[in-house]
Write a protein that holds these residues in place. Sequence first.
Motif, PDB file in Angstrom:
ATOM      1  N   UNK A 210       0.809  -1.220   0.000  1.00  0.00           N
ATOM      2  CA  UNK A 210       0.000   0.000   0.000  1.00  0.00           C
ATOM      3  C   UNK A 210       0.846   1.276   0.000  1.00  0.00           C
ATOM      4  N   UNK A 211       2.136   1.179  -0.261  1.00  0.00           N
ATOM      5  CA  UNK A 211       3.007   2.356  -0.228  1.00  0.00           C
ATOM      6  C   UNK A 211       2.458   3.512  -1.054  1.00  0.00           C
TER       7      UNK A 211
ATOM      8  N   UNK B  21      10.480  12.152  -5.784  1.00  0.00           N
ATOM      9  CA  UNK B  21      10.425  12.188  -4.320  1.00  0.00           C
ATOM     10  C   UNK B  21       9.015  12.589  -3.902  1.00  0.00           C
ATOM     11  N   UNK B  22       8.408  11.722  -3.119  1.00  0.00           N
ATOM     12  CA  UNK B  22       6.995  11.877  -2.771  1.00  0.00           C
ATOM     13  C   UNK B  22       6.779  11.864  -1.273  1.00  0.00           C
ATOM     14  N   UNK B  23       5.632  12.386  -0.866  1.00  0.00           N
ATOM     15  CA  UNK B  23       4.993  12.027   0.384  1.00  0.00           C
ATOM     16  C   UNK B  23       4.129  10.809   0.081  1.00  0.00           C
ATOM     17  N   UNK B  24       4.278   9.737   0.833  1.00  0.00           N
ATOM     18  CA  UNK B  24       3.412   8.572   0.600  1.00  0.00           C
ATOM     19  C   UNK B  24       3.236   7.784   1.881  1.00  0.00           C
ATOM     20  N   UNK B  25       2.523   6.664   1.815  1.00  0.00           N
ATOM     21  CA  UNK B  25       2.184   5.899   3.006  1.00  0.00           C
ATOM     22  C   UNK B  25       3.417   5.281   3.658  1.00  0.00           C
ATOM     23  N   UNK B  26       3.416   5.329   4.979  1.00  0.00           N
ATOM     24  CA  UNK B  26       4.542   4.820   5.751  1.00  0.00           C
ATOM     25  C   UNK B  26       4.527   3.297   5.813  1.00  0.00           C
ATOM     26  N   UNK B  27       5.729   2.683   5.810  1.00  0.00           N
ATOM     27  CA  UNK B  27       5.849   1.236   5.950  1.00  0.00           C
ATOM     28  C   UNK B  27       6.720   0.868   7.137  1.00  0.00           C
TER      29      UNK B  27
END
Length: 239
Positions: free
Chosen positions: A160-161, A193-199
């Motif tokens: 889900x990143x 370079x993005x803001x995205x879901x944390x893993x």
Amino acid sequence: MRHVISTALACGVLLAGATACGPGAERKVSGGAPGAASARPGQTLGGRLPGIGDRMGSQVPADTGQAVVVYGEHPDSPDSFVVLYEKRDSTWVRTASWPAHNGRLGWTDDHRMDDEQSPVGVFTLTDAGGALADPGSRLRYWRDDHAYATMLPPGPAHTHDFDYVIAIDYNRLRGVPPFDWSRPDGVETGGGIWLHLDHGDGTSACVTVPEAGMKTLLRTLDPARHPVVVMGDRERLSL
């Protein structure tokens, strides 16, 4: 094919095996934002962003009304803390905050492809997208469940990143999908370079926050308020 290649190069490097935004254990934030012990959502904080010095503060455009500040815990640490601030009249107000991660080798003033560090600086936020349907983004949103597919080996850690992403305008064209491969300053200076879901661990250069944080940012950041991200380790942010 262009979409697949572009997303494979998200987070600043070619996502392959263990070199990509890798999994790790959950952790508690030891730092937080300056004044975090006393700051509450909705609390007014004055005319300047907390913990941001004159040099960094001067890079924030005068017409910016929303700022996502990424407080890196240490220059070589992947751990950080993200705070959303909004300006009311001439005063910044803390709206929300989340534990976060940045490049697994920390921060740099001279980001290069494959260096596994996040670039320090102030960057605009103009475009968003993801593998899932638009959750109510104010930023222009490009959905594509193929373009945002991870190139990592199958497994739950990164499934889900890229459900939701916000492009950080570092070495990219504005007004195009986050997965666009254009690099105005050259490939060697990195990009994607993005803001995205944390893993749960450091990345190759991106900044990650929990799903609830991504949804809040997408639903709050307003192009009319010229949002920016201010990012770096605490020491350089304070300069």
